[in-house]
Design a protein around this motif. Structure first.
Motif, PDB file in Angstrom:
ATOM      1  N   GLY A  86      -5.256 -11.267 -12.479  1.00  0.00           N
ATOM      2  CA  GLY A  86      -5.136 -11.309 -11.025  1.00  0.00           C
ATOM      3  C   GLY A  86      -5.554 -12.640 -10.447  1.00  0.00           C
ATOM      4  N   THR A 114       0.827  -1.208   0.000  1.00  0.00           N
ATOM      5  CA  THR A 114       0.000   0.000   0.000  1.00  0.00           C
ATOM      6  C   THR A 114       0.861   1.257   0.000  1.00  0.00           C
ATOM      7  N   ASN A 162      -9.603  -2.367   3.271  1.00  0.00           N
ATOM      8  CA  ASN A 162      -8.367  -3.059   3.655  1.00  0.00           C
ATOM      9  C   ASN A 162      -8.525  -3.999   4.843  1.00  0.00           C
ATOM     10  N   GLU A 204      -3.687  -0.410  -5.795  1.00  0.00           N
ATOM     11  CA  GLU A 204      -4.716   0.181  -4.946  1.00  0.00           C
ATOM     12  C   GLU A 204      -4.194   1.419  -4.225  1.00  0.00           C
ATOM     13  N   LEU A 250     -15.685  -3.090  -5.764  1.00  0.00           N
ATOM     14  CA  LEU A 250     -14.783  -3.158  -6.905  1.00  0.00           C
ATOM     15  C   LEU A 250     -15.494  -3.443  -8.222  1.00  0.00           C
ATOM     16  N   ALA A 284      -7.182  -6.286  -8.935  1.00  0.00           N
ATOM     17  CA  ALA A 284      -7.394  -6.423  -7.488  1.00  0.00           C
ATOM     18  C   ALA A 284      -8.555  -7.356  -7.192  1.00  0.00           C
ATOM     19  N   SER A 285      -9.624  -7.250  -7.972  1.00  0.00           N
ATOM     20  CA  SER A 285     -10.784  -8.128  -7.789  1.00  0.00           C
ATOM     21  C   SER A 285     -10.400  -9.584  -8.007  1.00  0.00           C
ATOM     22  N   GLN A 295      -1.466  -6.696  -5.079  1.00  0.00           N
ATOM     23  CA  GLN A 295      -2.657  -5.967  -5.494  1.00  0.00           C
ATOM     24  C   GLN A 295      -2.838  -4.671  -4.716  1.00  0.00           C
ATOM     25  N   ASN A 296      -2.144  -4.533  -3.569  1.00  0.00           N
ATOM     26  CA  ASN A 296      -2.200  -3.278  -2.819  1.00  0.00           C
ATOM     27  C   ASN A 296      -1.384  -2.173  -3.479  1.00  0.00           C
ATOM     28  N   ILE A 306      -1.720 -10.294  -1.801  1.00  0.00           N
ATOM     29  CA  ILE A 306      -2.424  -9.092  -1.349  1.00  0.00           C
ATOM     30  C   ILE A 306      -1.503  -7.876  -1.438  1.00  0.00           C
ATOM     31  N   GLU A 339      -8.639  -7.768   4.124  1.00  0.00           N
ATOM     32  CA  GLU A 339      -7.373  -8.275   3.606  1.00  0.00           C
ATOM     33  C   GLU A 339      -6.422  -8.590   4.763  1.00  0.00           C
TER      34      GLU A 339
END
Length: 252
Positions: A240, A15, A117, A154, A220, A41-42, A150-151, A147, A120
């Motif tokens: 993903g 993140t 978040n 995001e 999402l 991300a989905s 994909q963060n 995760i 997750e």
């Protein structure tokens, strides 16, 4: 223990890395790229929910689907309750959701991301807790790495709109990064809860899956389905999903 600490902190690092994009990108993320990243991300979250959480939950319960079904629905209900009780504003939305509030748009944007978040972090915590009941360290790290990956997009999707709202680049970076702090907090909370309630682990695995699926379906997917370039969202989802599935199978 060191591997667990690293695994818990990896999503936050993802993140923060994504939030740092605000220092290098002058304009908002192009719509094509944003749709692709949201789809990605989905896909990661759906694959993690199935391969890393629901299937292990059923295996631990000796093929009984009751813990998986109950835990999954409880996770959905938990996020639905938080969604209803917390004033928040999704990226790109004009109207806030939840109860009326005098909070600023920036604060409500941050709350929306924090809600996103939380599951997750719960997922990472529960898979590490599962080591004592058959889940391997490699499988837990696969979830954490997936995760974290994909963060990254995001984080950028969070910090860039924050900057567009009028915040400085540093403030946008800090808000985006702080939104990820809830992940290690959620991980530690689930680890402690799982240690106290070892027999409930199949329920907790499914609970985390339900919470993650709520975010995908409620937030999402609707965002990826709006406007143009929805085909890019589908491609991002496929990439993903396959990436997370492959990591879980190979590292598991």
């Amino acid at each position: 223990m060191n591997a667990v600490i690293i695994g818990i902190l990896l999503p936050l690092a993802g993140t923060m890395l994504g939030s740092a994009f605000v220092f290098f990108m002058r304009k908002e993320i192009p719509d094509r790229l944003q749709k692709t990243l949201l789809g990605f991300a989905s896909g990661v979250m759906v694959a993690a929910s199935v391969w890393s959480l629901l299937l292990p939950s059923i295996e631990m319960a000796q093929s009984s689907i009751v813990p998986a079904a109950v835990g999954f629905m409880a996770g959905i209900a938990f996020l639905l309750l938080i969604d209803e009780l917390t004033p928040h504003l999704h990226v790109g939305a004009a109207k806030a959701e939840g109860p009326k509030s005098r909070l600023s748009r920036t604060a409500m944007l941050a709350l929306a991301v924090t809600i996103h978040n939380l599951p997750e972090g719960m997922a990472v915590g529960v898979v590490f807790a599962g080591e004592e009941q058959g889940l391997t360290l490699s499988a837990a790290l696969a979830v954490s790495i997936g995760i974290a990956i994909q963060n990254i997009p995001e984080g950028a999707i969070i910090s860039m709109p924050m900057h567009a709202e009028g915040n400085t680049r540093w403030r946008s970076f800090l808000i985006g990064s702080l939104s990820g702090v809830v992940e290690p907090v959620g991980s530690v909370a689930i680890l402690l809860l799982a240690s106290a309630l070892g027999l409930a682990l199949p329920y907790l695995l499914a609970f985390a899956a339900g919470a993650m699926m709520y975010v995908v379906v409620e937030e999402l997917i609707p965002e990826t389905a709006q406007g143009r370039h929805t085909n890019l969202s589908t491609i991002g989802f496929a990439v993903g999903f396959v990436l997370m599935m492959a990591m879980d199978v190979i590292l598991g």
